[in-house]
Structures are given as structure tokens and as C-alpha cells.
Design an enzyme around this catalytic site. Structure first.
Site, short mmCIF file in Angstrom:
data_model
loop_
_atom_site.label_atom_id
_atom_site.label_comp_id
_atom_site.label_asym_id
_atom_site.label_seq_id
_atom_site.Cartn_x
_atom_site.Cartn_y
_atom_site.Cartn_z
N HIS A 165 0.83 -1.20 0.00
CA HIS A 165 0.00 0.00 0.00
C HIS A 165 0.86 1.25 0.00
CE1 HIS A 165 -3.59 2.44 1.29
NE2 HIS A 165 -2.60 3.22 1.69
N GLU A 166 1.87 1.27 0.85
CA GLU A 166 2.73 2.44 0.93
C GLU A 166 3.54 2.62 -0.35
OE1 GLU A 166 2.29 4.56 3.08
OE2 GLU A 166 1.03 3.39 4.41
N HIS A 169 1.46 4.25 -3.06
CA HIS A 169 1.33 5.72 -3.00
C HIS A 169 2.49 6.38 -3.75
CE1 HIS A 169 -2.18 6.54 -0.62
NE2 HIS A 169 -1.78 5.79 0.38
N GLU A 222 -6.52 6.60 -1.81
CA GLU A 222 -6.44 5.49 -0.88
C GLU A 222 -6.91 4.19 -1.53
OE1 GLU A 222 -5.19 5.14 2.18
OE2 GLU A 222 -4.40 7.16 1.94
#
Length: 293
Positions: A165-166, A169, A222
Site C-alpha cells: 500500500h505504501e 502511493h 487510498e
């Protein structure tokens, strides 16, 4: 989960102060950058199983090398500060070895989401802190805090979902997009405390995070990070269902502890979990193929 938090570096000023202004972009340059959006690799990877749409054209108003360079500098400041306060895990630390092993399984699949990733000097570090936090800065600079691993008792699969997820981004250049929308055409590009300043490392010298990471991304950002991270982890051979168990666990721990810092920038809820549940089947084949290889 975008890294989150309220950290800033000793060299940076408070988020309420104005950071050093950068040279203004000439209108002609900004116009040319915006016009080049179509040629900037906005299409989805051909083999992508999740659908997140093209990269934002707005990000082209901010030079990628500048934001990545600033991120590298700020990350270095954070790591140096953690080291000076004996909060930085050594290379033999079991949890750090574990994190770096997970990263090695995800990084090979990052380039398909962003060509620039092939040139990033990926780095993973672990900072001793009770804070539930983790982040990946532009340019592939990753940090985890021991609190997120220990308090949530994350499995390898769940940890891979956090990392994916990070990383997503950074790959989807959400910070760059946000900065472009904040700066605007012809306005000064601020790479100071408001966006990239590292904060006071709390009482244990490791309340980490950065203004860059603690940006509250949009709901769409997100969702993109959730789905791209899900696919990255699946391609790396991590169980897709862990994305659902991670966010379910996050919500449960947050409720029992009265809130988690991580959720200040990564709110959870039934909608988020439902979207992940709908997309898990799309990447199951990638997971099975990775496990067979």
C-alpha cells in the site's frame, strides 16, 4: 497506508511555518509540462488485474526528480536522527531482515506501475517506536515503526499488504499530484515544512512520519493504493485475503485503543474492506502463480 504521522526532522520547521520557497515555474514551462501528460506513461500496465485508471496528469506540473530528491534528503535526515537516538534497527535485527525480505519480493513488480521505479534506490529501515506507522516516500524510501508490527501482530502476508500500500502511493505519485494541485501553475513550489518537513521525534526519538507522508490523500488515492498494493503483494506470493484481515484488524485495534495514528491518514471502514473483498478474486491467480514459481 500512507505513512502517516506527525513526525518532522530536526532541520525542518513546524508545519505551521512556511518552508523555504523554491524558484517559481515559468508559465510556459508549466504549460509544456501539462501538455506532455499524455506522453507520460499514463496508461495502466497491460497485465494489471486491478483497475485504478491512469496516472493523474496534474502531477506533471511538479518535476519528479525534484520531489524525489527532496524526499531522499528528508529520509536521510530521519534515519540519521533515529540512529543518533539509538532508535534505528541494525542490519541483523530479525524484524528488519523480515521487512527487507518482503520488499525484495515486491520490488520486481513495481516498474510495471511506474517506469521511474527502475531507477529508484529502494531502501527499507525499521525505527523503534510504539507508534503504529509505516511509509514509503517518493523514490522508494521505506520506513516501518516497530509499533505497527508488534501492536497489530502482523503476519508476513499482512505486513506485505502494508508495504504494498505504501509503495503504491509512491508508484502512483500521489504526493507529487497533491503538491502540483497545491502549488498550481506559476506558483512557487514549496518543498519545505508544509509537505516534506520531518517532525520532532517524540519522547523516544522515533515518532516518525513526515508531512509528506501524513498528507491526507483523497478517497480515490487510498483506493488506488489499496488495490495496487494488493496486486503487488499477490505477485510477490503473499496471500491476497490478508488485505481484508489487515484492515479488519486495524479497525478492531483502533476501537480497543481509542484510535491509531496510522488511521489518522488511512481511515478504515466497511466500504474500504468491501472494495478489497471484491478485488481479492482478481489477483488470486497471480498469487497462485507466484507460489508455484
Amino acid at each position: 497506508m500512507c505513512l502517516l504521522c506527525d513526525l518532522r526532522s530536526a532541520a525542518a520547521t513546524s508545519a505551521d511555518d512556511e518552508g523555504p520557497a523554491q524558484p517559481r515555474w515559468q508559465p510556459r514551462r508549466a504549460f509544456l509540462l501539462a501538455g506532455a501528460a499524455a506522453a507520460a506513461g499514463a496508461a495502466l500496465p497491460v497485465a494489471a488485474q486491478v483497475d485504478v485508471g491512469p496516472l493523474s496528469a496534474a502531477r506533471n506540473l511538479v518535476p519528479a526528480d525534484q520531489i524525489e530528491g527532496a524526499a531522499v534528503q528528508q529520509y536521510g535526515d530521519l534515519i540519521a536522527k533515529a540512529r543518533s537516538q539509538r532508535a534505528l534497527a541494525g542490519p541483523e535485527h530479525p524484524q528488519l531482515v523480515r521487512l527487507r525480505g518482503i520488499a525484495q519480493r515486491l520490488i520486481p513488480y513495481t516498474r510495471q506501475w511506474n517506469d521511474r521505479a527502475a531507477g529508484w534506490k529502494w531502501e527499507v529501515n525499521l525505527i523503534g517506536s510504539k507508534q503504529v506507522n509505516a511509509f514509503c516516500m517518493p523514490g522508494g524510501k521505506i520506513a516501518f515503526f516497530t509499533g505497527i508490527l508488534e501492536q497489530l501482530k502482523l503476519s508476513d502476508d499482512e505486513t506485505a499488504m502494508v508495504m504494498g500500500h505504501e509503495m503504491a502511493h509512491a508508484l502512483r505519485e500521489h504526493a507529487r499530484e497533491r503538491m502540483a494541485k497545491t502549488a498550481g501553475t506559476g506558483m512557487a513550489l514549496q518543498l519545505g515544512a508544509q509537505l516534506l518537513g520531518l517532525g520532532q521525534l517524540g519522547d523516544m526519538g522515533a515518532r516518525a512520519g513526515t508531512q509528506l507522508i501524513s498528507l491526507k490523500f483523497s478517497r480515490d488515492d487510498e483506493t488506488e493504493a489499496d488495490l495496487v498494493g494488493l496486486e503487488l503483494a499477490a505477485r510477490g506470493g503473499f496471500q491476497p485475503q490478508a488485505a481484508v484481515s489487515l484492515w479488519t484488524k486495524m479497525a478492531q485495534v483502533s476501537k480497543s485503543q481509542g484510535g491509531l495514528s496510522f488511521l489518522s491518514t488511512h481511515p478504515t471502514g466497511p466500504d474500504r474492506i468491501r472494495v478489497l473483498e471484491q478485488n481479492v478474486p482478481k489477483v488470486e491467480g497471480l498469487y497462485r502463480a507466484a507460489r508455484r514459481s
